[in-house]
Enzyme design. Structure first.
Site, short mmCIF file in Angstrom:
data_model
loop_
_atom_site.label_atom_id
_atom_site.label_comp_id
_atom_site.label_asym_id
_atom_site.label_seq_id
_atom_site.Cartn_x
_atom_site.Cartn_y
_atom_site.Cartn_z
N CYS A 61 63.02 61.35 9.77
CA CYS A 61 64.41 61.35 10.22
C CYS A 61 64.72 60.01 10.90
O CYS A 61 64.32 58.95 10.43
CB CYS A 61 64.65 62.57 11.12
SG CYS A 61 66.37 62.99 11.43
N HIS A 96 66.54 59.81 7.63
CA HIS A 96 67.78 60.57 7.58
C HIS A 96 68.87 59.63 7.09
O HIS A 96 68.91 58.46 7.49
CB HIS A 96 68.12 61.13 8.98
CG HIS A 96 69.21 62.14 8.93
ND1 HIS A 96 70.54 61.79 8.99
CD2 HIS A 96 69.16 63.48 8.80
CE1 HIS A 96 71.27 62.88 8.91
NE2 HIS A 96 70.47 63.92 8.79
#
Length: 196
Positions: free
Chosen positions: A112, A136
């Site tokens: 992420c 992400h």
């Protein structure tokens, strides 16, 4: 990476870390018999870390604890969460540890927004070819100038493993198990979790 002796991994956390990415990764690694140290980079050296959705996690140790022998670990994991990844990315000690692990060919993993810590550590400046990674989508713009960005769920480039977010955490953690303990151990751990 040789699979003989028991492997050891550090999972960094800070206030605002993404709890699913932390807990799923720690759990899957421990199911595989990998010794995991949850290490907090926090303003305090006692009490819980408050994650991005308010879940409180008690770390095993705090950064700066002299009893933690970081050099004895085989892998390092940086979870996401906007606030947590910013704290980890901005911490000079975390950046130094990341760069050292990467230089020593130890496993460095981020998921992420935690991938921003890879950039902050300057790992991309130590290689002749652009490193492949993912993150992400919300932080893609901060990475694609310095890395060969891939819109894939998990990306492995040498000893660097990256992934996208909470929904890819099982795949990410199982890839770490595969690298640290072998495909057979990954299969053994994955089967009872009913992922397929």
């Amino acid at each position: 990476m040789a699979h003989g002796a028991q492997k050891r991994a550090i999972v960094f956390i800070a206030n605002g870390s993404e709890e699913m990415e932390v807990v799923i990764t720690v759990d899957v690694l421990r199911r595989a018999g990998i010794q995991v140290l949850v290490l907090a980079a926090a303003d305090t050296t006692t009490g819980p870390v408050v994650c991005s959705r308010g879940v409180k996690l008690v770390p095993d140790a705090y950064l700066g604890d002299d009893s933690v022998k970081i050099a004895t670990y085989d892998a390092l994991v940086i979870p996401g969460g906007a606030e947590g990844s910013a704290t980890l990315s901005e911490n000079p000690q975390v950046r130094s540890i990341l760069a050292d692990f990467y230089a020593q060919k130890k496993l460095v993993a981020a998921i992420c927004a935690g991938t921003l810590a890879i950039k902050a550590a300057g790992i991309q400046t130590k290689v002749s070819q652009p490193l492949r990674l993912t993150s992400h989508p919300s932080v893609k713009g901060q990475l694609e100038q310095d890395f060969l960005y891939k819109d894939e769920r998990v990306v492995v480039d040498g000893n660097l493993v990256t992934s996208r977010g909470p929904g890819t955490t099982f795949e990410f953690a199982l890839r770490l198990v595969s690298i640290l303990a072998g495909d057979d151990k990954r299969d053994e751990v994955a089967a009872p979790m009913m992922l397929a």
